[in-house]
Design a protein around this motif. Sequence first.
Motif, PDB file in Angstrom:
ATOM      1  N   UNK A 388      -4.102  -7.675  -8.466  1.00  0.00           N
ATOM      2  CA  UNK A 388      -3.367  -7.570  -9.733  1.00  0.00           C
ATOM      3  C   UNK A 388      -4.062  -6.639 -10.719  1.00  0.00           C
ATOM      4  N   UNK A 389      -5.382  -6.596 -10.660  1.00  0.00           N
ATOM      5  CA  UNK A 389      -6.153  -5.735 -11.563  1.00  0.00           C
ATOM      6  C   UNK A 389      -5.890  -4.251 -11.312  1.00  0.00           C
ATOM      7  N   UNK A 390      -5.285  -3.926 -10.158  1.00  0.00           N
ATOM      8  CA  UNK A 390      -5.012  -2.520  -9.828  1.00  0.00           C
ATOM      9  C   UNK A 390      -3.668  -2.038 -10.365  1.00  0.00           C
ATOM     10  N   UNK A 391      -2.877  -2.908 -10.955  1.00  0.00           N
ATOM     11  CA  UNK A 391      -1.539  -2.506 -11.400  1.00  0.00           C
ATOM     12  C   UNK A 391      -1.570  -1.313 -12.354  1.00  0.00           C
ATOM     13  N   UNK A 392      -2.497  -1.255 -13.309  1.00  0.00           N
ATOM     14  CA  UNK A 392      -2.531  -0.072 -14.185  1.00  0.00           C
ATOM     15  C   UNK A 392      -2.965   1.212 -13.458  1.00  0.00           C
ATOM     16  N   UNK A 393      -3.501   1.078 -12.254  1.00  0.00           N
ATOM     17  CA  UNK A 393      -4.024   2.246 -11.535  1.00  0.00           C
ATOM     18  C   UNK A 393      -3.118   2.685 -10.393  1.00  0.00           C
ATOM     19  N   UNK A 394      -1.910   2.207 -10.340  1.00  0.00           N
ATOM     20  CA  UNK A 394      -1.030   2.519  -9.211  1.00  0.00           C
ATOM     21  C   UNK A 394      -0.773   4.013  -9.066  1.00  0.00           C
ATOM     22  N   UNK A 395      -0.718   4.716 -10.171  1.00  0.00           N
ATOM     23  CA  UNK A 395      -0.472   6.157 -10.117  1.00  0.00           C
ATOM     24  C   UNK A 395      -1.631   6.868  -9.407  1.00  0.00           C
ATOM     25  N   UNK A 396      -2.860   6.490  -9.749  1.00  0.00           N
ATOM     26  CA  UNK A 396      -4.029   7.085  -9.095  1.00  0.00           C
ATOM     27  C   UNK A 396      -4.072   6.707  -7.615  1.00  0.00           C
ATOM     28  N   UNK A 397      -3.719   5.471  -7.326  1.00  0.00           N
ATOM     29  CA  UNK A 397      -3.731   5.008  -5.945  1.00  0.00           C
ATOM     30  C   UNK A 397      -2.674   5.727  -5.110  1.00  0.00           C
ATOM     31  N   UNK A 398      -1.579   6.088  -5.738  1.00  0.00           N
ATOM     32  CA  UNK A 398      -0.530   6.842  -5.050  1.00  0.00           C
ATOM     33  C   UNK A 398      -1.011   8.265  -4.765  1.00  0.00           C
ATOM     34  N   UNK A 399      -1.722   8.846  -5.718  1.00  0.00           N
ATOM     35  CA  UNK A 399      -2.216  10.213  -5.556  1.00  0.00           C
ATOM     36  C   UNK A 399      -3.214  10.322  -4.399  1.00  0.00           C
ATOM     37  N   UNK A 400      -4.080   9.312  -4.255  1.00  0.00           N
ATOM     38  CA  UNK A 400      -5.086   9.393  -3.184  1.00  0.00           C
ATOM     39  C   UNK A 400      -4.672   8.622  -1.926  1.00  0.00           C
ATOM     40  N   UNK A 401      -3.407   8.198  -1.859  1.00  0.00           N
ATOM     41  CA  UNK A 401      -2.818   7.525  -0.688  1.00  0.00           C
ATOM     42  C   UNK A 401      -3.360   6.129  -0.439  1.00  0.00           C
ATOM     43  N   UNK A 402      -4.196   5.607  -1.320  1.00  0.00           N
ATOM     44  CA  UNK A 402      -4.720   4.260  -1.114  1.00  0.00           C
ATOM     45  C   UNK A 402      -3.619   3.209  -1.188  1.00  0.00           C
ATOM     46  N   UNK A 403      -2.556   3.517  -1.902  1.00  0.00           N
ATOM     47  CA  UNK A 403      -1.465   2.554  -2.066  1.00  0.00           C
ATOM     48  C   UNK A 403      -0.776   2.254  -0.729  1.00  0.00           C
ATOM     49  N   UNK A 404      -1.014   3.105   0.265  1.00  0.00           N
ATOM     50  CA  UNK A 404      -0.405   2.895   1.585  1.00  0.00           C
ATOM     51  C   UNK A 404      -1.348   2.194   2.572  1.00  0.00           C
ATOM     52  N   UNK A 405      -2.526   1.746   2.092  1.00  0.00           N
ATOM     53  CA  UNK A 405      -3.459   1.029   2.958  1.00  0.00           C
ATOM     54  C   UNK A 405      -2.828  -0.265   3.461  1.00  0.00           C
ATOM     55  N   UNK A 406      -3.093  -0.584   4.720  1.00  0.00           N
ATOM     56  CA  UNK A 406      -2.484  -1.762   5.338  1.00  0.00           C
ATOM     57  C   UNK A 406      -3.561  -2.824   5.589  1.00  0.00           C
ATOM     58  N   UNK A 407      -3.578  -3.824   4.719  1.00  0.00           N
ATOM     59  CA  UNK A 407      -4.545  -4.913   4.833  1.00  0.00           C
ATOM     60  C   UNK A 407      -3.976  -6.031   5.703  1.00  0.00           C
ATOM     61  N   UNK A 408      -4.829  -6.598   6.545  1.00  0.00           N
ATOM     62  CA  UNK A 408      -4.420  -7.722   7.377  1.00  0.00           C
ATOM     63  C   UNK A 408      -4.708  -9.039   6.672  1.00  0.00           C
TER      64      UNK A 408
END
Length: 517
Positions: A388-408
């Motif tokens: 939840x703490x990453x919600x303000x950083x979603x734009x940055x995470x999208x830029x570096x593709x981290x938002x597509x990481x697949x956690x098990x």
Amino acid sequence: MNGADDGGEVVDAPPSPSPPLEWKFSQVFGERAAGEEVQEVDIISAIEFDKTGDHLATGDRGGRVVLFERTDTKDHGGSRRELERMDYQISRHPEFRYKTEFQSHEPEFDYLKSLEIEEKINKIRWCQTANGALFLLSTNDKTIKFWKVQEKKVKKISDMNMDASKAVGNGGVASSSISSSPRSYVANGGYPDKSHNYMSNDFSFSPGVAQSLRLPVVTSHETSLVARCRRVYAHAHDYHINSISNNSDGETFISADDLRINLWNLEISNQSFNIVDVKPANMEDLTEVITSAEFHPTHCNMLAYSSSKGSIRLIDLRQSALCDTHSKLFEEQEAPGSRSFFTEIIASISDIKFGKDGRFILSRDYMTLKLWDINMDSGPVATFQVHEYLRPKLCDLYENDSIFDKFECCLSGDGQRVATGSYSNLFRVFGCATNSTETTTLEASKNPMRRQVPAPSRPSRSLSSITRVVRRGAESPGVDANGNSFDFTTKLLHLAWHPTENSIACAAANSLYMYYA
């Protein structure tokens, strides 16, 4: 039973949740030295315990499968019942050792599509053991393989101890001695006269003959583990395989890619049945893809699969050959006015797991863990905030593709707790029992729960190994519970919970860490 002193009605106290587990470091395999660079091929990409918990398998990006076996249950000798009769204190500290490894997949090239196929192991699933042999399925993006790992005796020829001075040529002494006898022979080396049979006591070779006829003896004191590929299931997926799952019938399994799920028989490698197909007639109409699929642990006719839209579908193989329609749909309605550009991306489910009894399904999307009751499709019974703490950083995470990481994700064998990975090599354990508030954050290191200490004078890693016990929704944006900035390049994607004990195995790059509580 609790009685009231003032004569009020007797009320049973609600069951109190079990106290939070205190996790301890157990073992590490492939620990990285300070400053050592990790090779891409050594990064672990899959982890799986077998049903007994006595074996653990890992796969890596180099296409290798490494097997570990549990040792602490074998060292005592005797059965558990015998040890209990002797009042023997059984160790609850699981210990594993390296067993063997083999090259499961090699890099390939699809000439028709001009496409390189990586050797990286996407999933590993254990199959039923037979005759002391271990069986498992492993898959990369395109090809599934069925492996048999078995101990083979190493046969060696012992010394023949021949005396060179008495041995003449190829048994010259023996042939000359026997040929000088006037007796005639019959088949199988015997004599017509029974009194002179070669088995009788009065027949003997001269010492020289006995020496020259000495035969080599084959001994097999040592054993070695041999991995053999029994079957290859290929050419059935146009898209990358994201899941394989064994059926409880012990005979079949499924494999899933972005648009299709295929049903296989373990004995038949040249044919599979397509049971789910979400590919539209026009690919421009494609709105969601399959992200994960798993068989029900006890009902061989039921399986669940998740989608990139955040939904889970439960299907029954008895309904039709092609399961276009689902038995149940599990999805959470989004709150009004909360939709944004990132809504669908973070809603995509990266992993689903059935609980041991098959009653609950655990799902992991980018921000949360959700626990679903298969008898209640109105919404999840519990939601655990992971990022939840990453919600303000979603734009940055999208830029570096981290938002597509697949956690098990994984569940404990008793169903009381769930776990999943995060960034900075952290993983989180949540209590999901009624009234439980357990929320523990640990780091994959030798000391996962050490307290905050002043920063040392020497330079340290951007993420220090510190206890992080946080409550849901209590994190501040961009930092963890101790104020450290998160490192998005180190992420703990793969972990597995021991089927019968509170023990977790997790992968941090090329290192396998194990913890117990």
